[in-house]
Design an enzyme around this catalytic site. Structure first.
Site, PDB file in Angstrom:
ATOM      1  N   ASP A 286     -44.613  21.135   6.575  1.00  0.00           N
ATOM      2  CA  ASP A 286     -43.460  21.397   7.436  1.00  0.00           C
ATOM      3  C   ASP A 286     -43.918  21.694   8.855  1.00  0.00           C
ATOM      4  O   ASP A 286     -44.863  22.446   9.069  1.00  0.00           O
ATOM      5  CB  ASP A 286     -42.680  22.591   6.882  1.00  0.00           C
ATOM      6  CG  ASP A 286     -41.334  22.762   7.564  1.00  0.00           C
ATOM      7  OD1 ASP A 286     -40.874  21.801   8.215  1.00  0.00           O
ATOM      8  OD2 ASP A 286     -40.746  23.841   7.435  1.00  0.00           O
TER       9      ASP A 286
ATOM     10  N   CYS B 233     -35.557  16.071   5.215  1.00  0.00           N
ATOM     11  CA  CYS B 233     -36.627  17.044   4.996  1.00  0.00           C
ATOM     12  C   CYS B 233     -35.904  18.365   4.781  1.00  0.00           C
ATOM     13  O   CYS B 233     -34.960  18.404   4.009  1.00  0.00           O
ATOM     14  CB  CYS B 233     -37.619  17.062   6.156  1.00  0.00           C
ATOM     15  SG  CYS B 233     -36.864  16.992   7.797  1.00  0.00           S
TER      16      CYS B 233
ATOM     17  N   ALA C  21     -34.661  20.494   7.553  1.00  0.00           N
ATOM     18  CA  ALA C  21     -33.595  20.497   8.560  1.00  0.00           C
ATOM     19  C   ALA C  21     -33.062  19.095   8.829  1.00  0.00           C
ATOM     20  O   ALA C  21     -31.985  18.933   9.385  1.00  0.00           O
ATOM     21  CB  ALA C  21     -34.096  21.123   9.861  1.00  0.00           C
ATOM     22  N   GLY C  22     -33.828  18.076   8.463  1.00  0.00           N
ATOM     23  CA  GLY C  22     -33.382  16.702   8.696  1.00  0.00           C
ATOM     24  C   GLY C  22     -33.582  16.247  10.126  1.00  0.00           C
ATOM     25  O   GLY C  22     -32.858  15.358  10.601  1.00  0.00           O
TER      26      GLY C  22
ATOM     27  N   ARG D   5     -39.639  15.905  10.302  1.00  0.00           N
ATOM     28  CA  ARG D   5     -40.281  14.843   9.532  1.00  0.00           C
ATOM     29  C   ARG D   5     -39.370  13.630   9.380  1.00  0.00           C
ATOM     30  O   ARG D   5     -39.828  12.488   9.414  1.00  0.00           O
ATOM     31  CB  ARG D   5     -40.684  15.405   8.159  1.00  0.00           C
ATOM     32  CG  ARG D   5     -41.838  16.381   8.229  1.00  0.00           C
ATOM     33  CD  ARG D   5     -42.118  17.100   6.918  1.00  0.00           C
ATOM     34  NE  ARG D   5     -41.280  18.274   6.745  1.00  0.00           N
ATOM     35  CZ  ARG D   5     -41.446  19.174   5.785  1.00  0.00           C
ATOM     36  NH1 ARG D   5     -42.424  19.017   4.905  1.00  0.00           N
ATOM     37  NH2 ARG D   5     -40.656  20.227   5.692  1.00  0.00           N
ATOM     38  N   SER D   6     -38.077  13.887   9.221  1.00  0.00           N
ATOM     39  CA  SER D   6     -37.122  12.774   9.100  1.00  0.00           C
ATOM     40  C   SER D   6     -37.089  11.946  10.376  1.00  0.00           C
ATOM     41  O   SER D   6     -37.051  10.710  10.340  1.00  0.00           O
ATOM     42  CB  SER D   6     -35.722  13.321   8.788  1.00  0.00           C
ATOM     43  OG  SER D   6     -35.715  14.050   7.580  1.00  0.00           O
TER      44      SER D   6
ATOM     45  N   GLN E  21     -39.831  17.491  16.148  1.00  0.00           N
ATOM     46  CA  GLN E  21     -39.745  18.906  16.494  1.00  0.00           C
ATOM     47  C   GLN E  21     -40.959  19.470  17.215  1.00  0.00           C
ATOM     48  O   GLN E  21     -40.888  20.578  17.741  1.00  0.00           O
ATOM     49  CB  GLN E  21     -39.517  19.735  15.223  1.00  0.00           C
ATOM     50  CG  GLN E  21     -38.093  19.649  14.710  1.00  0.00           C
ATOM     51  CD  GLN E  21     -37.864  20.614  13.584  1.00  0.00           C
ATOM     52  OE1 GLN E  21     -38.114  20.287  12.436  1.00  0.00           O
ATOM     53  NE2 GLN E  21     -37.398  21.802  13.888  1.00  0.00           N
TER      54      GLN E  21
END
Length: 493
Positions: free
Chosen positions: A196, A230, A232-233, A236-237, A276
């Site tokens: 993460d 993922c 929070a979306g 990684r998404s 992020q």
């Protein structure tokens, strides 16, 4: 010059840009520039802020834009924290969403059914660093449970089969609409080694995952958009969507046809905060470069380019942070959510401090909601209570950390909650450190009081001595004068 000739030249503008940014250590600067440009967006998130929808969001500041949100067609509500991402020039659509909560798992599967999605791409674990990042929303397929029923939306999910590899697991599930008794199979691609707020060590495994997803035809235009999530979306998404989109554009138009920064900003117009951390942005560039050179039309790349590319990938692997302290992104100047993550990590591991990425996340993530006790211990539709608990405990040692959601303390969620486990040694260490801190503070207070008391006593002493000293000095002077006169008279006599 044709697209194939351009691709065959080897080094692309993307790779040149990557090498320049990397040599100057300018990833935080580029990332901040993208954030600043996206801060000018005026898109609203009004639906997500309605009182009845607040507890349907995993994070308080990761919300779906109104203009691109997915609208459910049936069930108890039409709201879900999900956005449809469209990149027409790449012939791609994706649905990006948060990891389902216990009270939104049914909405999640209803969305998959209504959008005619062929695959779900899951890029996180259920539990990462002892914090729940996603509800166990699919049947595990073990001896105790093969089916989950979500009666609130009339959807049943049945386990069919699974195939495991070193970095991800591919499952086949069957969705059944209980209202019409229609069924269809869904692929569930679960990437299990992506930390993460961090990145994989190298793009190789990620590109292998992307290749399998593409070969399943889950990204094709003749089926509904894949559902990508993922926790929070957005992190990684967003990385997955950026890499896949750019590779499609390169394959169709050539190596020098893509501006990664512009593509990311375009994606962010549909869902806030995609990518992020600066390190996720850097990894995206590396994956795009390596993926482009694996295209069939690039098999004629000369040895010099291959050598340069290999050193580039090696550099990426060495530079990436394997274990972000949950990282959540803890950038320097990392941002509020990063600060919270670092504090949470220091609490759970007060001795060790891991270096983090540089550059703050797009928005501070709110505290992660604690999983509902009722959700983990009861599942009347499926009877999956023991299975869910077993799976969660099995994955406790995964990467990533996020502190619990403020919604519970804010009174927005009245359900009972459970806290993630912590070892006695950690509790004792934290208790010891807190005790030392209190003792130091008490000592400082005592010292301040002592000094104040000494000052007051000295002031009293000065006041008491001033008058007697004056009299004494006068008496000495007078007495000295008398003695002097007496002596003079004696000498005269």
């Amino acid at each position: 010059m044709t697209s194939q000739e351009t691709r065959g030249q080897g080094i692309s503008n993307v790779e040149t840009e990557y090498l320049e940014i990397n040599s100057e250590g300018a990833w935080p600067t580029l990332y901040q520039h993208i954030r600043n440009e996206c801060s000018n967006f005026t898109y609203t998130c009004n639906e997500s802020k309605k009182p009845q929808n607040k507890n349907l969001n995993r994070y308080r500041d990761v919300l779906p834009y109104d203009h691109s949100r997915i609208v459910l067609k049936r069930g108890p509500c039409d709201y879900i924290n999900a956005n449809l991402i469209k990149v027409d020039r790449a012939h791609r659509q994706y649905i990006l969403t948060q990891g389902p909560l216990a009270n939104t798992a049914g909405h999640f599967w209803l969305m998959v059914w209504e959008q005619n999605s062929k695959a779900v791409l899951m890029l996180n674990k259920i539990i990462e660093k002892n914090h729940v990042k996603c509800y166990q929303y699919w049947p595990l397929g073990d001896s105790t449970i093969n089916t989950m029923v979500f009666e609130d939306v009339g959807i049943k999910v049945t386990f069919i089969s699974k195939t495991e590899s070193s970095d991800y697991t591919t499952r086949t599930l069957k969705l059944t609409d209980l209202e019409t008794n229609e069924s269809r199979e869904i692929l569930h691609f679960h990437y299990t080694t992506w930390p993460d707020f961090s990145v994989p060590q190298s793009p190789t495994a990620f590109l292998r995952f992307l290749t399998d997803v593409r070969q399943s035809q889950a990204l094709d235009q003749n089926v509904g958009p894949p559902v990508v999530h993922c926790s929070a979306g957005i992190g990684r998404s967003g990385t997955f969507c950026l890499v896949d989109t750019c590779l499609v554009l390169i394959e169709e138009n050539g190596l020098n046809s893509v501006n990664v920064r512009e593509v990311l900003i375009e994606l962010r117009r549909y869902r806030m905060g995609l990518i992020q951390t600066p390190d996720q942005l850097r990894f995206s560039y590396a994956a795009i470069i390596e993926g482009a050179k694996q295209l069939p039309s690039n098999n004629n790349i000369n040895n010099e380019v291959v050598t340069n590319h290999c050193s580039l990938v090696s550099n990426i692997s060495n530079c990436s942070n394997e274990d972000e302290d949950e990282p959540p992104p803890l950038p320097p100047p990392r941002g509020e959510s990063l600060t919270r993550s670092r504090e949470a990590n220091l609490t759970s591991n007060p001795v060790t401090k891991n270096d983090e990425l540089s550059g703050p996340p797009d928005k501070p993530l709110p505290r992660e909601p604690l999983v509902h006790r009722e959700a983990l211990t009861t599942n009347p539709q499926s009877g999956a209570n023991s299975t869910l608990i077993t799976n969660n405990l099995h994955e406790q040692n995964s990467d990533g950390v996020l502190v619990p959601n403020d919604n519970v303390s804010d009174g927005e969620n009245s359900l009972q909650t459970i806290s993630p486990p912590s070892s006695p040694d950690v509790k004792n260490e934290v208790r010891h450190r807190n005790k030392e801190k209190k003792e130091r503070l008490a000592a400082q207070v005592r010292e301040m009081k002592r000094r104040q008391k000494e000052t007051e006593e000295w002031q009293k002493l000065k006041r008491s001595l001033f008058k007697p000293l004056s009299i004494g000095i006068g008496a000495a002077i007078v007495g000295g004068g008398i003695l002097a006169i007496c002596g003079y008279l004696y000498m005269r006599g």
